[in-house]
Design a protein around this motif. Structure first.
Motif, PDB file in Angstrom:
ATOM      1  N   PRO A   1       8.682  50.252  53.474  1.00  0.00           N
ATOM      2  CA  PRO A   1       9.020  50.289  55.057  1.00  0.00           C
ATOM      3  C   PRO A   1      10.024  51.518  55.400  1.00  0.00           C
ATOM      4  O   PRO A   1       9.907  52.103  56.586  1.00  0.00           O
ATOM      5  CB  PRO A   1      10.032  49.057  54.896  1.00  0.00           C
ATOM      6  N   ASN A   2      10.838  52.134  54.442  1.00  0.00           N
ATOM      7  CA  ASN A   2      11.358  53.304  54.809  1.00  0.00           C
ATOM      8  C   ASN A   2      10.854  54.418  53.900  1.00  0.00           C
ATOM      9  O   ASN A   2      11.487  54.631  52.653  1.00  0.00           O
ATOM     10  CB  ASN A   2      13.039  53.108  54.379  1.00  0.00           C
ATOM     11  N   TRP A   3      10.140  55.378  54.591  1.00  0.00           N
ATOM     12  CA  TRP A   3       9.565  56.506  53.813  1.00  0.00           C
ATOM     13  C   TRP A   3       9.601  57.743  54.591  1.00  0.00           C
ATOM     14  O   TRP A   3       9.709  57.682  56.059  1.00  0.00           O
ATOM     15  CB  TRP A   3       8.043  55.837  53.253  1.00  0.00           C
ATOM     16  N   VAL A   4       9.247  58.761  54.153  1.00  0.00           N
ATOM     17  CA  VAL A   4       9.184  60.114  54.851  1.00  0.00           C
ATOM     18  C   VAL A   4       7.826  60.711  54.351  1.00  0.00           C
ATOM     19  O   VAL A   4       7.191  60.742  53.461  1.00  0.00           O
ATOM     20  CB  VAL A   4      10.172  60.919  54.223  1.00  0.00           C
ATOM     21  N   VAL A   5       7.007  61.416  55.454  1.00  0.00           N
ATOM     22  CA  VAL A   5       6.017  62.215  55.314  1.00  0.00           C
ATOM     23  C   VAL A   5       6.233  63.645  55.034  1.00  0.00           C
ATOM     24  O   VAL A   5       7.083  64.223  56.015  1.00  0.00           O
ATOM     25  CB  VAL A   5       4.903  62.079  56.344  1.00  0.00           C
ATOM     26  N   PHE A   6       5.733  64.400  54.131  1.00  0.00           N
ATOM     27  CA  PHE A   6       5.813  65.997  53.865  1.00  0.00           C
ATOM     28  C   PHE A   6       4.317  66.512  54.251  1.00  0.00           C
ATOM     29  O   PHE A   6       3.412  65.819  53.949  1.00  0.00           O
ATOM     30  CB  PHE A   6       6.170  66.202  52.525  1.00  0.00           C
ATOM     31  N   ILE A   7       4.323  67.362  55.027  1.00  0.00           N
ATOM     32  CA  ILE A   7       3.148  68.059  55.350  1.00  0.00           C
ATOM     33  C   ILE A   7       3.289  69.666  54.786  1.00  0.00           C
ATOM     34  O   ILE A   7       3.992  70.372  55.370  1.00  0.00           O
ATOM     35  CB  ILE A   7       2.755  68.403  56.925  1.00  0.00           C
TER      36      ILE A   7
ATOM     37  N   LYS B   1      20.654  63.097  57.304  1.00  0.00           N
ATOM     38  CA  LYS B   1      21.306  62.446  58.142  1.00  0.00           C
ATOM     39  C   LYS B   1      20.220  62.174  59.189  1.00  0.00           C
ATOM     40  O   LYS B   1      20.155  60.825  59.910  1.00  0.00           O
ATOM     41  CB  LYS B   1      22.384  63.254  59.131  1.00  0.00           C
ATOM     42  N   ILE B   2      19.361  63.042  59.615  1.00  0.00           N
ATOM     43  CA  ILE B   2      18.587  62.910  60.743  1.00  0.00           C
ATOM     44  C   ILE B   2      17.285  61.920  60.112  1.00  0.00           C
ATOM     45  O   ILE B   2      16.923  61.124  61.218  1.00  0.00           O
ATOM     46  CB  ILE B   2      17.663  64.275  60.810  1.00  0.00           C
ATOM     47  N   ILE B   3      16.836  61.907  59.131  1.00  0.00           N
ATOM     48  CA  ILE B   3      15.776  60.956  58.458  1.00  0.00           C
ATOM     49  C   ILE B   3      16.366  59.432  58.685  1.00  0.00           C
ATOM     50  O   ILE B   3      15.697  58.656  59.068  1.00  0.00           O
ATOM     51  CB  ILE B   3      15.586  61.021  56.882  1.00  0.00           C
ATOM     52  N   ALA B   4      17.712  59.332  58.255  1.00  0.00           N
ATOM     53  CA  ALA B   4      18.282  58.072  58.466  1.00  0.00           C
ATOM     54  C   ALA B   4      18.152  57.456  60.044  1.00  0.00           C
ATOM     55  O   ALA B   4      17.980  56.480  60.564  1.00  0.00           O
ATOM     56  CB  ALA B   4      19.802  58.036  57.942  1.00  0.00           C
ATOM     57  N   SER B   5      18.667  58.599  60.819  1.00  0.00           N
ATOM     58  CA  SER B   5      18.624  58.180  62.385  1.00  0.00           C
ATOM     59  C   SER B   5      17.296  58.000  62.944  1.00  0.00           C
ATOM     60  O   SER B   5      16.991  57.021  63.945  1.00  0.00           O
ATOM     61  CB  SER B   5      19.338  59.336  63.125  1.00  0.00           C
TER      62      SER B   5
ATOM     63  N   PRO C   1      10.606  56.638  49.461  1.00  0.00           N
ATOM     64  CA  PRO C   1       9.252  56.738  49.156  1.00  0.00           C
ATOM     65  C   PRO C   1       8.811  58.017  50.159  1.00  0.00           C
ATOM     66  O   PRO C   1       9.125  58.050  51.271  1.00  0.00           O
ATOM     67  CB  PRO C   1       8.614  55.544  49.688  1.00  0.00           C
ATOM     68  N   ILE C   2       8.001  58.693  49.491  1.00  0.00           N
ATOM     69  CA  ILE C   2       7.482  60.050  50.089  1.00  0.00           C
ATOM     70  C   ILE C   2       5.927  60.102  50.079  1.00  0.00           C
ATOM     71  O   ILE C   2       5.418  59.693  48.889  1.00  0.00           O
ATOM     72  CB  ILE C   2       8.030  61.305  49.108  1.00  0.00           C
ATOM     73  N   LEU C   3       5.231  60.492  51.054  1.00  0.00           N
ATOM     74  CA  LEU C   3       3.963  60.607  51.132  1.00  0.00           C
ATOM     75  C   LEU C   3       3.635  62.367  51.379  1.00  0.00           C
ATOM     76  O   LEU C   3       4.152  62.698  52.240  1.00  0.00           O
ATOM     77  CB  LEU C   3       3.255  59.942  52.190  1.00  0.00           C
ATOM     78  N   MET C   4       3.136  62.760  50.351  1.00  0.00           N
ATOM     79  CA  MET C   4       2.956  64.251  50.087  1.00  0.00           C
ATOM     80  C   MET C   4       1.623  64.479  50.698  1.00  0.00           C
ATOM     81  O   MET C   4       0.669  64.220  50.120  1.00  0.00           O
ATOM     82  CB  MET C   4       3.323  65.085  48.986  1.00  0.00           C
ATOM     83  N   ILE C   5       1.402  65.330  52.102  1.00  0.00           N
ATOM     84  CA  ILE C   5       0.065  65.424  52.541  1.00  0.00           C
ATOM     85  C   ILE C   5      -0.202  67.107  52.323  1.00  0.00           C
ATOM     86  O   ILE C   5       0.485  67.876  52.696  1.00  0.00           O
ATOM     87  CB  ILE C   5      -0.061  65.404  53.960  1.00  0.00           C
ATOM     88  N   ILE C   6      -1.021  67.442  51.154  1.00  0.00           N
ATOM     89  CA  ILE C   6      -1.317  68.702  50.937  1.00  0.00           C
ATOM     90  C   ILE C   6      -2.606  69.518  51.122  1.00  0.00           C
ATOM     91  O   ILE C   6      -3.660  68.550  50.822  1.00  0.00           O
ATOM     92  CB  ILE C   6      -0.833  68.735  49.352  1.00  0.00           C
ATOM     93  N   LYS C   7      -2.770  70.577  51.517  1.00  0.00           N
ATOM     94  CA  LYS C   7      -3.944  71.178  51.651  1.00  0.00           C
ATOM     95  C   LYS C   7      -3.799  72.513  51.311  1.00  0.00           C
ATOM     96  O   LYS C   7      -3.022  73.373  51.763  1.00  0.00           O
ATOM     97  CB  LYS C   7      -4.555  71.332  53.351  1.00  0.00           C
ATOM     98  N   TRP C   8      -4.868  73.056  50.421  1.00  0.00           N
ATOM     99  CA  TRP C   8      -5.063  74.416  50.087  1.00  0.00           C
ATOM    100  C   TRP C   8      -5.532  75.304  51.375  1.00  0.00           C
ATOM    101  O   TRP C   8      -6.554  74.787  51.931  1.00  0.00           O
ATOM    102  CB  TRP C   8      -5.813  74.560  48.831  1.00  0.00           C
ATOM    103  N   ALA C   9      -5.090  76.369  51.501  1.00  0.00           N
ATOM    104  CA  ALA C   9      -5.933  77.465  52.324  1.00  0.00           C
ATOM    105  C   ALA C   9      -6.257  78.618  51.678  1.00  0.00           C
ATOM    106  O   ALA C   9      -5.361  79.403  51.128  1.00  0.00           O
ATOM    107  CB  ALA C   9      -4.764  77.650  53.561  1.00  0.00           C
ATOM    108  N   ASP C  10      -7.558  79.241  51.580  1.00  0.00           N
ATOM    109  CA  ASP C  10      -7.934  80.124  50.783  1.00  0.00           C
ATOM    110  C   ASP C  10      -7.777  81.456  51.904  1.00  0.00           C
ATOM    111  O   ASP C  10      -7.587  81.268  53.039  1.00  0.00           O
ATOM    112  CB  ASP C  10      -9.447  80.070  50.828  1.00  0.00           C
TER     113      ASP C  10
END
Length: 328
Positions: free
Chosen positions: A33-39, A115-119, A219-228
């Motif tokens: 329920p309380n999670w964060v996405v990293f791109i 602080k911002i994530i919590a808000s 909980p964190i979801l890491m979205i990762i992409k390589w760029a040649d």
């Protein structure tokens, strides 16, 4: 005809990628329920566009910038800052709030971001952290314990003078008090060496002892992409050309007219120092553009090397409470 076919294929791949990410996010929501996405993608790889596309297409989210230069006012063109039009539609945090001569550390970014994530979560929205300043995002992804050691500019100036008089001496000093940190840093990484020495000066403890990893706080979801480089370098060249067309030189001149010191950390960054050289009559405009392209390609290469190690570490040592989406 061939161009239309390529655009069609590219569009299909983008839609497929967005569908893949949205499917992963939906499944992640059900479990956490309380999670964060990293791109997290290297420079010129489209991470900002991806975050905007995801929010516009489906996700109710707000964006936290992890860019150590977009924090500054008046530096819009060089940092490729997201437009006010988009920021008025999608809430962006930690952009455009400091003067170029103000000092802001990874410790400050972590405190503000938490602080911002919590808000954001209180509004039942999803926090998107869009990278690229690895040190910033690592304070949350690796949940570093950081010393609250404020910068001492007198101490730093003394160390800079020592290094000017005897190149390499600071790295040797660091080897004596914190050999582990010294192994991580190239002798030319003066700013990071000085920060490690400063931490020791303020805490009487080596950086490796006071800066350590902890379990992530949510909980964190890491979205990762390589760029040649074959993809990134043409985008970099195009971006530089566009920046010259939209008054990058005027932006730098405006900052200098506002009496910001050219030795200021922000103005010594890539893309500003090259323009300052042109404004000081050290070379012509063509040479400035050539230097910009060369230095930016070198910077992107260093980023890819760092990112390659980052990807390897993620795959070899996956963190508890973190899920990964590697986009091919």
């Amino acid at each position: 005809m061939f161009g239309i076919l390529l655009k069609t294929i590219f569009y299909i791949l983008i839609v497929k990628m967005l569908d893949q990410i949205q499917w992963k996010i939906k499944n992640f929501i059900k479990k956490n329920p309380n999670w964060v996405v990293f791109i997290v993608w290297p420079t010129a790889s489209g991470k900002t566009k991806l975050s905007i596309d995801l929010i516009n297409s489906w996700i109710d989210a707000e964006i936290i910038s992890a860019d150590s230069r977009q924090i500054f006012k008046y530096m819009d063109i060089w940092t490729d800052k997201i437009s006010l039009e988009i920021r008025n539609k999608i809430k962006h945090h930690l952009i455009d709030f400091l003067n170029p001569d103000e000092f802001y550390t990874a410790w400050d970014w972590k405190k503000d971001s938490l602080k911002i994530i919590a808000s954001i979560q209180k509004k039942w929205k999803i926090p998107f952290i869009v990278w690229w300043t690895g040190l910033y995002t690592d304070t949350i992804y690796k949940n570093y314990s950081l010393p609250d050691a404020k910068p001492d500019f007198v101490f730093r100036e003394k160390l800079y003078k020592q290094e000017e008089q005897n190149p390499g001496i600071l790295h040797k000093q660091l080897q004596k008090i914190d050999p582990q940190e010294a192994m991580k840093l190239h002798p030319n990484s003066i700013r990071f060496i000085i920060r490690a020495l400063e931490i020791y000066e303020k805490t009487w403890k080596p950086k490796t002892e006071v800066c350590y990893e902890q379990e992530v706080p949510f909980p964190i979801l890491m979205i990762i992409k390589w760029a040649d480089k074959e993809i990134a370098n043409p985008k970099i060249n195009k971006r530089i050309k566009e920046m010259f067309q939209i008054w990058l030189i005027d932006e730098v001149q405006k900052l200098l007219n506002m009496w910001y010191n050219i030795k200021n950390q922000a103005l010594q960054s890539i893309w500003y120092k090259e323009i300052i050289g042109y404004l000081e009559w050290k070379y012509n405009l063509e040479k400035a553009e050539e230097l910009l392209k060369r230095n930016t390609h070198h910077y992107a290469k260093r980023q890819r090397s760092f990112f390659r190690r980052y990807l390897w570490d993620m795959k070899a040592n996956p963190k508890k409470n973190v899920e990964y989406l590697f986009i091919e």
